[in-house]
Design a protein around this motif. Structure first.
Motif, PDB file in Angstrom:
ATOM      1  N   ARG A 182       2.010  11.240  -7.627  1.00  0.00           N
ATOM      2  CA  ARG A 182       2.330  10.534  -6.402  1.00  0.00           C
ATOM      3  C   ARG A 182       2.846  11.545  -5.395  1.00  0.00           C
ATOM      4  O   ARG A 182       3.235  12.641  -5.752  1.00  0.00           O
ATOM      5  N   TYR A 201       0.832  -1.202   0.000  1.00  0.00           N
ATOM      6  CA  TYR A 201       0.000   0.000   0.000  1.00  0.00           C
ATOM      7  C   TYR A 201       0.871   1.259   0.000  1.00  0.00           C
ATOM      8  O   TYR A 201       0.636   2.196  -0.767  1.00  0.00           O
ATOM      9  N   LEU A 202       1.868   1.295   0.883  1.00  0.00           N
ATOM     10  CA  LEU A 202       2.764   2.453   0.944  1.00  0.00           C
ATOM     11  C   LEU A 202       3.502   2.649  -0.370  1.00  0.00           C
ATOM     12  O   LEU A 202       3.647   3.773  -0.851  1.00  0.00           O
ATOM     13  N   TRP A 203       3.957   1.552  -0.956  1.00  0.00           N
ATOM     14  CA  TRP A 203       4.660   1.641  -2.242  1.00  0.00           C
ATOM     15  C   TRP A 203       3.733   2.208  -3.317  1.00  0.00           C
ATOM     16  O   TRP A 203       4.093   3.142  -4.028  1.00  0.00           O
ATOM     17  N   ASP A 204       2.555   1.631  -3.429  1.00  0.00           N
ATOM     18  CA  ASP A 204       1.618   2.038  -4.478  1.00  0.00           C
ATOM     19  C   ASP A 204       1.154   3.484  -4.327  1.00  0.00           C
ATOM     20  O   ASP A 204       0.952   4.184  -5.313  1.00  0.00           O
ATOM     21  N   ASN A 205       0.993   3.940  -3.107  1.00  0.00           N
ATOM     22  CA  ASN A 205       0.385   5.251  -2.887  1.00  0.00           C
ATOM     23  C   ASN A 205       1.349   6.379  -2.570  1.00  0.00           C
ATOM     24  O   ASN A 205       0.961   7.545  -2.633  1.00  0.00           O
ATOM     25  N   TYR A 206       2.590   6.047  -2.229  1.00  0.00           N
ATOM     26  CA  TYR A 206       3.517   7.104  -1.846  1.00  0.00           C
ATOM     27  C   TYR A 206       4.836   7.104  -2.612  1.00  0.00           C
ATOM     28  O   TYR A 206       5.522   8.111  -2.632  1.00  0.00           O
ATOM     29  N   GLN A 235       5.674   4.710  -5.751  1.00  0.00           N
ATOM     30  CA  GLN A 235       5.703   4.209  -7.120  1.00  0.00           C
ATOM     31  C   GLN A 235       5.493   5.294  -8.157  1.00  0.00           C
ATOM     32  O   GLN A 235       4.703   6.202  -7.976  1.00  0.00           O
TER      33      GLN A 235
END
Length: 166
Positions: free
Chosen positions: A42, A18-23, A25
């Motif tokens: 992002r 979730y952190l990768w996808d939303n903050y 990537q």
């Protein structure tokens, strides 16, 4: 001793993804070119990302590498893991590019007495664990302290001239 459950393992995997996808990537090329411009889709403009895991926290990092291989290989400059006496996560066998990338971009600290460093283990099996860095320290807290200077060197080496030119 703290008991780890499948639910806690899944939670680590889900929250890191979730952190990768939303903050972190990158936005996809189409969206970037036609709608909002680079780095605006992002929250982070980070281009020199390092992932760091400790003990059981290393497993969610490997799950992220498997789930988001292309974007991780594009942005992440290195993966540092201090596994202590925990099981060392491995790269998936079926993602060949990831295994080669991980071998080049990982720094896996473990005690020189770790069970994986037996003479019977074949070098080809060790490669899936990344770039192993055994240290003569068995206590985890002291292992972290002893590993900080080599970790710092690894990060500088991975960045190379990128800090000057970026």
């Amino acid at each position: 001793m703290i008991q780890r459950t499948k639910a806690s393992d899944d939670f680590g995997k889900e929250i890191l993804t979730y952190l990768w996808d939303n903050y972190v990537q990158y936005v996809d090329f189409f969206h970037e070119q036609f709608f909002i411009g680079p780095h605006l889709g992002r929250l982070s403009g980070a281009r020199h990302v390092f992932l760091m895991g400790h003990g059981p926290g290393s497993r969610p990092i490997m799950d992220l590498l498997e789930r988001r291989t292309a974007s991780v290989m594009k942005v992440v400059k290195g993966v540092v893991q201090i596994v202590g006496h925990s099981t060392i996560p491995t790269t998936p066998k079926y993602v060949e590019d990831l295994a080669a990338w991980y071998q080049k971009n990982s720094f896996v600290v473990l005690p020189s007495t770790h069970r994986v460093l037996t003479p019977t283990l074949k070098p080809k099996d060790l490669r899936r664990h990344g770039n192993l860095v055994p240290m003569n320290e068995s206590q985890v807290v002291k292992l972290i302290h002893k590993a900080l200077p080599p970790i710092s060197e690894f990060i500088k080496q991975q960045l190379g001239t990128q800090l000057i030119t970026s």
